[in-house]
Design a protein around this motif. Structure first.
Motif, short mmCIF file in Angstrom:
data_model
loop_
_atom_site.label_atom_id
_atom_site.label_comp_id
_atom_site.label_asym_id
_atom_site.label_seq_id
_atom_site.Cartn_x
_atom_site.Cartn_y
_atom_site.Cartn_z
N LEU A 136 0.83 -1.20 0.00
CA LEU A 136 0.00 0.00 0.00
C LEU A 136 0.87 1.26 0.00
O LEU A 136 1.87 1.34 0.71
CB LEU A 136 -0.91 0.01 1.23
CG LEU A 136 -2.10 -0.95 1.18
CD1 LEU A 136 -2.74 -1.08 2.56
CD2 LEU A 136 -3.13 -0.46 0.16
N PRO A 137 0.50 2.26 -0.79
CA PRO A 137 1.28 3.51 -0.82
C PRO A 137 1.27 4.21 0.53
O PRO A 137 0.30 4.10 1.29
CB PRO A 137 0.57 4.35 -1.89
CG PRO A 137 -0.25 3.39 -2.67
CD PRO A 137 -0.62 2.28 -1.74
N ASP A 138 2.32 4.93 0.84
CA ASP A 138 2.37 5.72 2.06
C ASP A 138 1.32 6.83 2.01
O ASP A 138 0.99 7.35 0.94
CB ASP A 138 3.75 6.35 2.24
CG ASP A 138 4.84 5.31 2.49
OD1 ASP A 138 4.49 4.21 2.96
OD2 ASP A 138 6.01 5.60 2.21
N GLY A 139 0.79 7.16 3.17
CA GLY A 139 -0.10 8.31 3.25
C GLY A 139 -1.57 8.00 3.13
O GLY A 139 -2.40 8.91 3.21
N ILE A 140 -1.94 6.71 2.92
CA ILE A 140 -3.35 6.36 2.90
C ILE A 140 -3.76 5.99 4.32
O ILE A 140 -3.26 5.00 4.87
CB ILE A 140 -3.64 5.18 1.95
CG1 ILE A 140 -3.22 5.53 0.52
CG2 ILE A 140 -5.12 4.82 1.98
CD1 ILE A 140 -3.47 4.41 -0.47
N PRO A 141 -4.64 6.75 4.95
CA PRO A 141 -4.96 6.49 6.36
C PRO A 141 -5.93 5.33 6.52
O PRO A 141 -6.82 5.12 5.70
CB PRO A 141 -5.61 7.80 6.82
CG PRO A 141 -6.26 8.33 5.57
CD PRO A 141 -5.34 7.94 4.43
N ALA A 142 -5.74 4.56 7.59
CA ALA A 142 -6.72 3.55 7.98
C ALA A 142 -7.84 4.27 8.73
O ALA A 142 -7.59 4.94 9.74
CB ALA A 142 -6.08 2.50 8.87
#
Length: 239
Positions: A136-142
């Protein structure tokens, strides 16, 4: 990650996931620890294994080969005669183990085809993906948080379940099935826990009957409180 059919969830979409957590059991290993309580019926879909020729086989086929017994709460390591539920040391099965944490694309496609007639909102579905997938790319919040997992949420039509995944390079796509997905009307819910080699579905009795009758699915009826923990197989005991 975004396609014409699949998009990251908005604030309103995240609110649409709030019904699930209150309906999850806290019982370790229970079916309803992973798929919400309150459905009329539940089914377990065992992920396909492969024989030594690379052909997909059901767990019943494996049980026949290893002298074990197939049943709804069977555990793979017990079915292949291994005391090790992770590394399958001493396994009697010469082929590959089932995938953990994901459905293979053909099985996912079959499942989605069976689910579609059992919701009034097939064009509006929600897909949760465990935040720990390394690609998963960095910066995608859960933004969906349960007691033991956090998820990134996507929305789209039901067929978009098959669009999750990543491109190591432009001409190569590696799919990843959702870890949790459901339609807007909550008519059913599907859970593929990342540590499990089977997928759970809660829904109507009619849906579960159809899934159990689908020859391309290795499906078994389960009860809400049935355990799928590593020590749950009390028939194929080791040692």
């Amino acid at each position: 990650m975004e396609t014409a059919d699949l998009k990251l969830a908005s604030d309103d979409d995240v609110a649409a996931a709030s019904w699930i957590k209150p309906r999850l059991s806290r019982a370790f290993g229970a079916v309803t620890r992973h798929v919400p309580q309150g459905y009329a019926a539940y089914v377990r879909i065992c992920h396909p294994a492969e024989n030594d020729a690379g052909q997909q086989v059901t767990w019943s086929t494996v049980a026949a080969a290893t002298g074990r017994q197939a049943h709804p709460t069977m555990q793979w390591h017990a079915l292949v005669g291994s005391p090790d539920s992770l590394d399958m040391i001493g396994s009697l099965w010469p082929g590959d183990n089932p995938r953990r944490g994901e459905l293979d694309p053909p099985t996912l496609a079959t499942l989605c085809g069976a689910l579609a007639p059992h919701t009034a909102t097939p064009e509006t579905c929600y897909f949760s993906l465990w935040e720990g997938h390394g690609w998963l790319p960095d910066g995608i919040p859960a933004r969906v948080h349960h007691d033991y997992r956090s998820y990134i949420l996507f929305t789209g039509p039901l067929h978009a379940a098959q669009q999750l995944g990543f491109h190591p390079r432009p001409d190569w796509f590696i799919p990843q099935s959702p870890n949790l997905f459901w339609p807007a009307d909550q008519a059913w819910c599907v859970a593929t826990e990342i540590d499990f080699d089977s997928t759970l579905v809660g829904g109507t009795s009619e849906l579960v009957h159809q899934l159990l009758s689908e020859p391309a699915l290795d499906a078994w009826p389960v009860n809400p409180d049935d355990s799928l923990a590593a020590d749950a197989d009390l028939i194929n005991l080791i040692g």
